[in-house]
Design a protein around this motif. Structure first.
Motif, PDB file in Angstrom:
ATOM      1  N   HIS A  53     -43.338   7.005 -15.047  1.00 27.06           N
ATOM      2  CA  HIS A  53     -43.731   6.299 -16.262  1.00 27.06           C
ATOM      3  C   HIS A  53     -42.691   5.211 -16.527  1.00 27.06           C
ATOM      4  N   HIS A  54     -43.034   3.968 -16.202  1.00 23.25           N
ATOM      5  CA  HIS A  54     -42.136   2.843 -16.430  1.00 23.25           C
ATOM      6  C   HIS A  54     -42.651   2.017 -17.598  1.00 23.25           C
ATOM      7  N   ALA A  55     -41.929   0.998 -17.920  1.00 24.77           N
ATOM      8  CA  ALA A  55     -42.353   0.114 -19.001  1.00 24.77           C
ATOM      9  C   ALA A  55     -43.639  -0.578 -18.618  1.00 24.77           C
ATOM     10  N   ALA A  56     -44.415  -0.952 -19.637  1.00 24.65           N
ATOM     11  CA  ALA A  56     -45.691  -1.613 -19.394  1.00 24.65           C
ATOM     12  C   ALA A  56     -45.474  -2.996 -18.810  1.00 24.65           C
ATOM     13  N   GLY A  57     -46.520  -3.505 -18.165  1.00 23.13           N
ATOM     14  CA  GLY A  57     -46.458  -4.865 -17.641  1.00 23.13           C
ATOM     15  C   GLY A  57     -46.008  -4.906 -16.204  1.00 23.13           C
ATOM     16  N   PRO A  58     -45.942  -6.106 -15.615  1.00 22.76           N
ATOM     17  CA  PRO A  58     -45.543  -6.253 -14.220  1.00 22.76           C
ATOM     18  C   PRO A  58     -44.150  -5.688 -13.982  1.00 22.76           C
ATOM     19  N   GLN A  59     -43.977  -5.028 -12.836  1.00 25.74           N
ATOM     20  CA  GLN A  59     -42.719  -4.383 -12.518  1.00 25.74           C
ATOM     21  C   GLN A  59     -41.850  -5.291 -11.657  1.00 25.74           C
ATOM     22  N   PRO A  60     -40.547  -5.311 -11.873  1.00 23.78           N
ATOM     23  CA  PRO A  60     -39.650  -6.122 -11.048  1.00 23.78           C
ATOM     24  C   PRO A  60     -39.589  -5.602  -9.627  1.00 23.78           C
ATOM     25  N   GLN A  61     -39.339  -6.512  -8.685  1.00 27.66           N
ATOM     26  CA  GLN A  61     -39.275  -6.138  -7.289  1.00 27.66           C
ATOM     27  C   GLN A  61     -37.872  -5.634  -6.973  1.00 27.66           C
ATOM     28  N   GLN A  62     -37.535  -4.483  -7.480  1.00 31.83           N
ATOM     29  CA  GLN A  62     -36.218  -3.922  -7.274  1.00 31.83           C
ATOM     30  C   GLN A  62     -36.212  -3.100  -5.996  1.00 31.83           C
ATOM     31  N   ALA A  63     -35.128  -3.229  -5.239  1.00 30.06           N
ATOM     32  CA  ALA A  63     -35.059  -2.589  -3.934  1.00 30.06           C
ATOM     33  C   ALA A  63     -35.142  -1.078  -4.013  1.00 30.06           C
ATOM     34  N   ASP A  64     -34.701  -0.498  -5.121  1.00 34.53           N
ATOM     35  CA  ASP A  64     -34.690   0.955  -5.212  1.00 34.53           C
ATOM     36  C   ASP A  64     -35.920   1.494  -5.907  1.00 34.53           C
ATOM     37  N   ASN A  65     -36.940   0.679  -6.072  1.00 35.90           N
ATOM     38  CA  ASN A  65     -38.136   1.108  -6.782  1.00 35.90           C
ATOM     39  C   ASN A  65     -39.405   0.921  -5.953  1.00 35.90           C
ATOM     40  N   MET A  66     -39.303   1.085  -4.641  1.00 42.79           N
ATOM     41  CA  MET A  66     -40.474   0.946  -3.794  1.00 42.79           C
ATOM     42  C   MET A  66     -41.041   2.327  -3.457  1.00 42.79           C
ATOM     43  N   ASN A  67     -42.357   2.390  -3.293  1.00 37.90           N
ATOM     44  CA  ASN A  67     -42.979   3.557  -2.685  1.00 37.90           C
ATOM     45  C   ASN A  67     -42.990   3.345  -1.180  1.00 37.90           C
ATOM     46  N   ARG A  68     -43.371   4.362  -0.434  1.00 41.65           N
ATOM     47  CA  ARG A  68     -43.468   4.209   1.012  1.00 41.65           C
ATOM     48  C   ARG A  68     -44.665   4.961   1.567  1.00 41.65           C
ATOM     49  N   LEU A  69     -45.786   4.835   0.885  1.00 42.63           N
ATOM     50  CA  LEU A  69     -47.019   5.458   1.364  1.00 42.63           C
ATOM     51  C   LEU A  69     -47.486   4.783   2.641  1.00 42.63           C
ATOM     52  N   SER A  70     -47.835   5.579   3.630  1.00 36.91           N
ATOM     53  CA  SER A  70     -48.374   5.043   4.874  1.00 36.91           C
ATOM     54  C   SER A  70     -49.786   5.544   5.145  1.00 36.91           C
ATOM     55  N   THR A  71     -50.299   6.390   4.285  1.00 35.12           N
ATOM     56  CA  THR A  71     -51.669   6.870   4.431  1.00 35.12           C
ATOM     57  C   THR A  71     -52.192   7.290   3.064  1.00 35.12           C
ATOM     58  N   LEU A  72     -53.505   7.380   2.948  1.00 35.49           N
ATOM     59  CA  LEU A  72     -54.147   7.790   1.704  1.00 35.49           C
ATOM     60  C   LEU A  72     -55.023   9.010   1.963  1.00 35.49           C
ATOM     61  N   PRO A  73     -55.149   9.896   0.990  1.00 32.00           N
ATOM     62  CA  PRO A  73     -55.987  11.085   1.173  1.00 32.00           C
ATOM     63  C   PRO A  73     -57.461  10.761   1.073  1.00 32.00           C
ATOM     64  N   ARG A  74     -58.273  11.686   1.573  1.00 33.09           N
ATOM     65  CA  ARG A  74     -59.727  11.498   1.527  1.00 33.09           C
ATOM     66  C   ARG A  74     -60.243  11.440   0.098  1.00 33.09           C
ATOM     67  N   GLY A  75     -59.505  12.019  -0.831  1.00 32.32           N
ATOM     68  CA  GLY A  75     -59.968  12.077  -2.210  1.00 32.32           C
ATOM     69  C   GLY A  75     -60.218  10.733  -2.847  1.00 32.32           C
ATOM     70  N   PHE A  76     -59.649   9.669  -2.298  1.00 32.18           N
ATOM     71  CA  PHE A  76     -59.841   8.358  -2.911  1.00 32.18           C
ATOM     72  C   PHE A  76     -61.305   7.936  -2.906  1.00 32.18           C
ATOM     73  N   GLY A  77     -62.034   8.319  -1.894  1.00 33.91           N
ATOM     74  CA  GLY A  77     -63.428   7.902  -1.822  1.00 33.91           C
ATOM     75  C   GLY A  77     -64.344   8.665  -2.736  1.00 33.91           C
ATOM     76  N   SER A  78     -63.827   9.694  -3.421  1.00 33.09           N
ATOM     77  CA  SER A  78     -64.674  10.527  -4.270  1.00 33.09           C
ATOM     78  C   SER A  78     -64.364  10.344  -5.745  1.00 33.09           C
ATOM     79  N   LEU A  79     -63.785   9.212  -6.094  1.00 35.13           N
ATOM     80  CA  LEU A  79     -63.535   8.896  -7.502  1.00 35.13           C
ATOM     81  C   LEU A  79     -64.666   7.992  -7.976  1.00 35.13           C
ATOM     82  N   PRO A  80     -65.632   8.534  -8.709  1.00 39.12           N
ATOM     83  CA  PRO A  80     -66.884   7.818  -8.947  1.00 39.12           C
ATOM     84  C   PRO A  80     -66.824   6.695  -9.967  1.00 39.12           C
ATOM     85  N   ALA A  81     -65.741   6.584 -10.734  1.00 41.77           N
ATOM     86  CA  ALA A  81     -65.707   5.568 -11.792  1.00 41.77           C
ATOM     87  C   ALA A  81     -64.442   4.723 -11.752  1.00 41.77           C
ATOM     88  N   LEU A  82     -63.729   4.746 -10.641  1.00 41.47           N
ATOM     89  CA  LEU A  82     -62.469   4.026 -10.549  1.00 41.47           C
ATOM     90  C   LEU A  82     -62.707   2.525 -10.587  1.00 41.47           C
TER      91      LEU A  82
END
Length: 281
Positions: A86-115
């Motif tokens: 939970h960060h502050a609202a609005g665009p986030q700064p490109q800080q080096a220590d605040n990156m994610n590193r996802l390389s894949t997504l789960p199957r569940g993404f395709g089953s969100l009917p109202a996203l």
């Protein structure tokens, strides 16, 4: 109220019934992976905790008068399984220590009917990272895939016909599929900072030259005719790619199968590539 058979119609719902009704989970309409340290997501199911309010997703600001897609927050009454910071609202700064590193997504993404809004900016995703049912998310109105590793945008992108915002900035894209031209509701397209040399003629089906539309395409190694048109303005680019001359030249270009431009950026140094232990030093 009494029925003819002597029975009664209940005048109010009992307290347990009202309580059960309140506990029904809502359907998420927005998922935003705020900068953090996510390295993986659950394989088969996606539940989203309640997100801090305020601000629209993504780093590309809308022009004055442009309406961003509205979103509803998801009330995470069920046990949350995504550690979304939970960060502050609005665009986030490109800080080096605040990156994610996802390389894949789960199957569940395709089953969100109202996203409606999905922000996957600043990760290690590519065309092989998306689950097979990813493009079943036909309710999406904003998709942010900036600062990832996509070289190819899957043709199934054309199924997301409700998209109004598509952000592909700072990937390794070497081409756009012709199906991009089927996204006729698109109001913003961000493709700057890739390895694109040509645009599919079908992109001319889109209206991205108005005062409320946004088309960003700088920092690409365009072929000379397109680069010349960019010097004149975006409207000249779209006029040119709609021409029969360009369609002919584009066809010849694609038949020749030219070598794609080399990668300019050494993304092995990207902070999201580093192990968490190294990031914590």
């Amino acid at each position: 109220m009494r029925l003819r058979g002597g029975g009664r119609v209940p005048s109010r719902v009992s307290a347990p019934a009202r309580s059960a009704e309140r506990e029904l989970p809502s359907v998420p309409k927005r998922i935003r992976f705020l900068p953090g340290r996510l390295a993986a997501l659950p394989c088969d199911h996606v539940q989203v905790p309640e997100e801090a309010g305020g601000g629209e997703p993504g780093e590309e600001p809308a022009r004055s008068g442009h309406e961003r897609p509205r979103h509803l927050q998801h009330a995470g009454r069920q046990r949350p399984v995504l550690p979304v910071p939970h960060h502050a609202a609005g665009p986030q700064p490109q800080q080096a220590d605040n990156m994610n590193r996802l390389s894949t997504l789960p199957r569940g993404f395709g089953s969100l009917p109202a996203l409606e809004v999905l922000d996957l900016t600043y990760n290690n995703l590519n065309e092989n990272s998306l689950p097979g049912n990813f493009f079943y998310l036909t309710t999406l109105r904003a998709l942010y895939l900036s600062d990832n590793d996509f070289e190819i945008l899957p043709p199934d992108i054309g199924k997301l016909t409700k998209l109004q915002i598509l952000s592909l900035r700072d990937n390794d894209l070497i081409s756009l599929p012709k199906e991009t031209g089927e996204l006729t509701q698109l109001k913003e397209l961000h493709i700057q900072g890739n390895r694109l040399t040509v645009l599919p003629p079908e992109l001319g089906n889109l209206d991205l030259t108005g005062q409320k539309q946004v088309f960003k395409a700088e920092n690409n190694p365009w072929v000379t005719p397109i680069a010349d048109q960019f010097q004149l303005g975006v409207s000249h680019v779209f006029e040119y790619i709609r021409s029969e001359t360009y369609k002919y030249l584009y066809g010849r270009h694609m038949q020749a199968k030219p070598e794609p431009p080399k990668k300019n950026n050494d993304k092995s140094k990207k902070i999201s590539r580093k192990p968490l232990a190294a990031k914590n030093r």
